[in-house]
Design an enzyme around this catalytic site. Structure first.
Site, PDB file in Angstrom:
ATOM      1  CB  CYS A   1     -15.513  20.721   2.865  1.00  0.00           C
ATOM      2  SG  CYS A   1     -14.370  21.256   4.150  1.00  0.00           S
TER       3      CYS A   1
ATOM      4  CD  GLN B   1     -14.736  19.889  -0.289  1.00  0.00           C
ATOM      5  OE1 GLN B   1     -14.318  18.851   0.194  1.00  0.00           O
ATOM      6  NE2 GLN B   1     -16.018  20.110  -0.518  1.00  0.00           N
TER       7      GLN B   1
ATOM      8  NE  ARG C   1     -13.296  15.715  -2.157  1.00  0.00           N
ATOM      9  CZ  ARG C   1     -12.507  15.607  -1.099  1.00  0.00           C
ATOM     10  NH1 ARG C   1     -12.886  16.114   0.066  1.00  0.00           N
ATOM     11  NH2 ARG C   1     -11.334  15.028  -1.181  1.00  0.00           N
TER      12      ARG C   1
ATOM     13  CG  ASP D   1     -13.441  24.012   6.439  1.00  0.00           C
ATOM     14  OD1 ASP D   1     -13.910  22.950   6.915  1.00  0.00           O
ATOM     15  OD2 ASP D   1     -12.300  24.085   5.963  1.00  0.00           O
TER      16      ASP D   1
ATOM     17  CG  HIS E   1      -9.168  20.387  -0.029  1.00  0.00           C
ATOM     18  ND1 HIS E   1      -9.006  19.251  -0.789  1.00  0.00           N
ATOM     19  CD2 HIS E   1      -9.911  20.005   1.056  1.00  0.00           C
ATOM     20  CE1 HIS E   1      -9.601  18.233  -0.197  1.00  0.00           C
ATOM     21  NE2 HIS E   1     -10.159  18.665   0.921  1.00  0.00           N
TER      22      HIS E   1
ATOM     23  NE  ARG F   1      -6.831  14.269   4.574  1.00  0.00           N
ATOM     24  CZ  ARG F   1      -7.833  15.125   4.452  1.00  0.00           C
ATOM     25  NH1 ARG F   1      -8.211  15.502   3.239  1.00  0.00           N
ATOM     26  NH2 ARG F   1      -8.467  15.601   5.498  1.00  0.00           N
TER      27      ARG F   1
END
Length: 325
Positions: free
Chosen positions: A271, A138, A298, A231, A135, A108
């Site tokens: 998310c 996700q 997730r 988001d 991502h 990450r």
């Protein structure tokens, strides 16, 4: 060696395998069958996995450590203050050293170039757990969530993105188009989607009979949508521009007025973490909201990635009961 960098790197069939595998492990995880738990726990027993995280995390860390533990691996969290990555040691040196001791690396990071450096020099699979461009984990969980609530295999759906042009929609758009879901992306004037993502999306849409629309009108995007998604408007590292960003995003909050343009049975997704400027409480906590199901998924997206890229070494043809030596 296969790495998970972005959804556009996968074939349609490979992406569907990841969604199906996430669905499979969700059922396995929640069934309470001790023998099934024991069977999966030995798949990576005695192995370790590195979590190289340059950014803060809640869902990514919990889901990744949970997925690795499910398969018997020992996760090692390596935050930006824990190792020398990019500070007193080069990416090359750190990657060579860490990858020699673990079975995989969840990364990450900040820049996409950092993911590229890791994949270039790692001797084990790299799973992109977020960079500024993509991502993918996700996207896997988002498609699983949509399948559970609206079943895109039986219904023609439209997903509307109302917000920034960022890493989440870069992967989610391609993911939706791969499974035949139409995508309408709305960003404020002055914020444009990456041309490479649009080009890739158009190619996928053409191949799958789906549509990709890009607009600066939030109401146009929301009209007839089965799923409304947003988001954060202010990503980590952009806090300095908060006032200007909020002004730019006026008219892009998902509220009851905007939702009135959507299908009456619409679902809302985010998310997380969420802020009030992005969506009002009456929508976020409504019966239309599936954000907490999305967050839970997730975990199963991470399980799918571990199964395919680590246990089965990137062999998408191998089933969940196969372990390749």
């Amino acid at each position: 060696m296969r790495h998970l960098v972005s959804i556009k790197d996968l074939t349609d069939k490979e992406f569907q395998v990841l969604v199906d595998r996430a669905e499979y492990y969700k059922k396995t995880f929640k069934c309470g069958d001790l023998s099934a738990a024991q069977k999966n726990h030995v798949k990576l027993l005695g192995k370790t996995a590195a979590l190289i995280f340059s950014k803060r995390s809640t869902r990514t860390r919990v889901s990744t450590e949970g997925a690795l533990s499910f398969f018997g691996a020992q996760p090692m969290f390596l935050g930006k203050d824990d190792i020398q990555l990019g500070v007193n040691e080069s990416f090359y040196d750190t990657t060579r050293v860490v990858s020699s001791m673990v079975s995989c690396i969840f990364a990450r990071v900040n820049k996409h170039s950092e993911i590229q450096e890791l994949t270039k020099h790692s001797s084990v699979p790299i799973i992109n757990s977020l960079c500024d461009m993509f991502h993918p984990l996700q996207a896997i969980c988002d498609i699983l969530t949509i399948k559970e609530h609206l079943d895109y295999t039986k219904n023609k759906l439209k997903v509307a993105w109302i917000g920034d042009a960022n890493n989440v929609i870069n992967d989610m758009a391609i993911a939706c188009l791969k499974v035949g879901i139409d995508v309408s992306i709305s960003t404020p004037s002055g914020i444009e989607m990456d041309p490479e993502i649009i080009k890739a999306g158009q190619e996928v849409a053409k191949a799958n009979g789906s549509k990709l629309i890009v607009t600066h009108s939030s109401t146009e995007a929301a009209t007839g949508a089965n799923v409304l998604v947003t988001d954060t408007f202010i990503s980590m590292g952009e806090e300095y521009a908060r006032v200007a960003k909020l002004k730019q995003f006026q008219g892009f909050q998902i509220n009851s007025e905007l939702c009135s343009y959507a299908d009456p049975n619409y679902k809302f997704m985010h998310c997380l973490p969420r802020h009030h400027e992005e969506v009002t409480d009456d929508i976020f906590y409504s019966d239309h909201s599936i954000v907490f199901d999305e967050a839970e998924n997730r975990l199963y997206a991470a399980m799918a990635a571990v199964d395919v890229f680590v246990i089965n070494k990137g062999n998408f043809s191998a089933g969940p009961d196969d372990i390749l030596n």
